[in-house]
Design a protein around this motif. Sequence first.
Motif, PDB file in Angstrom:
ATOM      1  N   TRP A  80       0.825  -1.190   0.000  1.00 21.72           N
ATOM      2  CA  TRP A  80       0.000   0.000   0.000  1.00 21.72           C
ATOM      3  C   TRP A  80       0.868   1.251   0.000  1.00 21.72           C
ATOM      4  O   TRP A  80       2.073   1.177   0.239  1.00 21.72           O
ATOM      5  CB  TRP A  80      -0.969  -0.041   1.181  1.00 21.72           C
ATOM      6  CG  TRP A  80      -1.751  -1.309   1.187  1.00 21.72           C
ATOM      7  CD1 TRP A  80      -1.536  -2.412   1.975  1.00 21.72           C
ATOM      8  CD2 TRP A  80      -2.825  -1.661   0.309  1.00 21.72           C
ATOM      9  NE1 TRP A  80      -2.404  -3.409   1.651  1.00 21.72           N
ATOM     10  CE2 TRP A  80      -3.218  -2.982   0.622  1.00 21.72           C
ATOM     11  CE3 TRP A  80      -3.494  -0.990  -0.714  1.00 21.72           C
ATOM     12  CZ2 TRP A  80      -4.248  -3.636  -0.054  1.00 21.72           C
ATOM     13  CZ3 TRP A  80      -4.525  -1.647  -1.379  1.00 21.72           C
ATOM     14  CH2 TRP A  80      -4.897  -2.949  -1.043  1.00 21.72           C
ATOM     15  N   SER A  81       0.258   2.391  -0.250  1.00 19.78           N
ATOM     16  CA  SER A  81       1.017   3.615  -0.523  1.00 19.78           C
ATOM     17  C   SER A  81       1.724   4.198   0.691  1.00 19.78           C
ATOM     18  O   SER A  81       2.537   5.109   0.546  1.00 19.78           O
ATOM     19  CB  SER A  81       0.079   4.686  -1.110  1.00 19.78           C
ATOM     20  OG  SER A  81      -0.973   4.986  -0.194  1.00 19.78           O
ATOM     21  N   TYR A  94      -7.605   1.900   1.636  1.00 24.40           N
ATOM     22  CA  TYR A  94      -6.959   2.416   0.423  1.00 24.40           C
ATOM     23  C   TYR A  94      -7.820   2.030  -0.786  1.00 24.40           C
ATOM     24  O   TYR A  94      -7.371   1.270  -1.665  1.00 24.40           O
ATOM     25  CB  TYR A  94      -5.542   1.840   0.302  1.00 24.40           C
ATOM     26  CG  TYR A  94      -4.676   2.158   1.497  1.00 24.40           C
ATOM     27  CD1 TYR A  94      -3.953   3.340   1.567  1.00 24.40           C
ATOM     28  CD2 TYR A  94      -4.596   1.264   2.580  1.00 24.40           C
ATOM     29  CE1 TYR A  94      -3.168   3.648   2.675  1.00 24.40           C
ATOM     30  CE2 TYR A  94      -3.813   1.566   3.695  1.00 24.40           C
ATOM     31  CZ  TYR A  94      -3.110   2.749   3.732  1.00 24.40           C
ATOM     32  OH  TYR A  94      -2.327   3.041   4.842  1.00 24.40           O
ATOM     33  N   GLU A 119      -6.524   2.037  -4.471  1.00 27.69           N
ATOM     34  CA  GLU A 119      -5.273   1.326  -4.753  1.00 27.69           C
ATOM     35  C   GLU A 119      -5.530  -0.162  -4.981  1.00 27.69           C
ATOM     36  O   GLU A 119      -6.541  -0.702  -4.562  1.00 27.69           O
ATOM     37  CB  GLU A 119      -4.285   1.529  -3.603  1.00 27.69           C
ATOM     38  CG  GLU A 119      -3.931   2.992  -3.341  1.00 27.69           C
ATOM     39  CD  GLU A 119      -2.993   3.152  -2.176  1.00 27.69           C
ATOM     40  OE1 GLU A 119      -2.241   2.213  -1.876  1.00 27.69           O
ATOM     41  OE2 GLU A 119      -3.018   4.238  -1.552  1.00 27.69           O
TER      42      GLU A 119
END
Length: 242
Positions: A42-43, A235, A238
């Motif tokens: 994840w970011s 998220y 994403e």
Amino acid sequence: MPRKLVIGDLHGGLKALIQLLERIDLTPDDKLIFLGDYVDGWSDSANTVTYLISLARQNSCIFIRGNHDDLAHKWLENGEMNQKWLEHGGQSSIDAYRNFTKEEKEEHVRFFRDMFNFYKDDKERLFVHAGFTNLHGPDYEYYETGFYWDRTLWEMVLSMDEGLEPEDSYYPRRLKHFSEIYIGHTPVTRIGKTRPYNKANIWNVDTGAAFKGPISAIDVETKEVYQSDPVHTFYPDEQGRN
């Protein structure tokens, strides 16, 4: 009463980690053992590392090295990368570090460098990301990469007969060195589970945070389990490692 809590793979899911620690009702007296894979997914990979560095100033923390941490460390320190890493979460970590300063990256390199390949406590419990292969135990391992890459310990225990006892001649020697072994690396979702899963004396705490699962924690004394919501729900725009 201070607790010893083991936390499974994170894969950059900082928002879910924060929720998990809130649900744990974490106190400064609690000891945390993280089983690795803090990045790639994840970011929030880079932000997760920043958060963990800060958390270690409040709580006693043990950070075990995961395979994704090793790959991200090599890229941060000397630019080393490969296509398979990029395809399996590495690109998300590269993107996450774009706005980090040189000083911040250097602090993260120190974090990665100082991780443990495994940790043993005073109650004969082992904490390791993936496993170990040497029949005499992890202290005799020839190649450290096995600690964060090799899946044979988990595969072996899944194939064991339910009735096999430690006294039996066919009981795996690797398991006899410890009262309990806590691992991550291989999501229990692969065998249809959604919570930390126990087989023989091994507890697998990777509940698939990189994909559709939550981040999980377990109290080693009481075996109480805590979980975040599925990480992907934090998220929604994403893909993670789907």
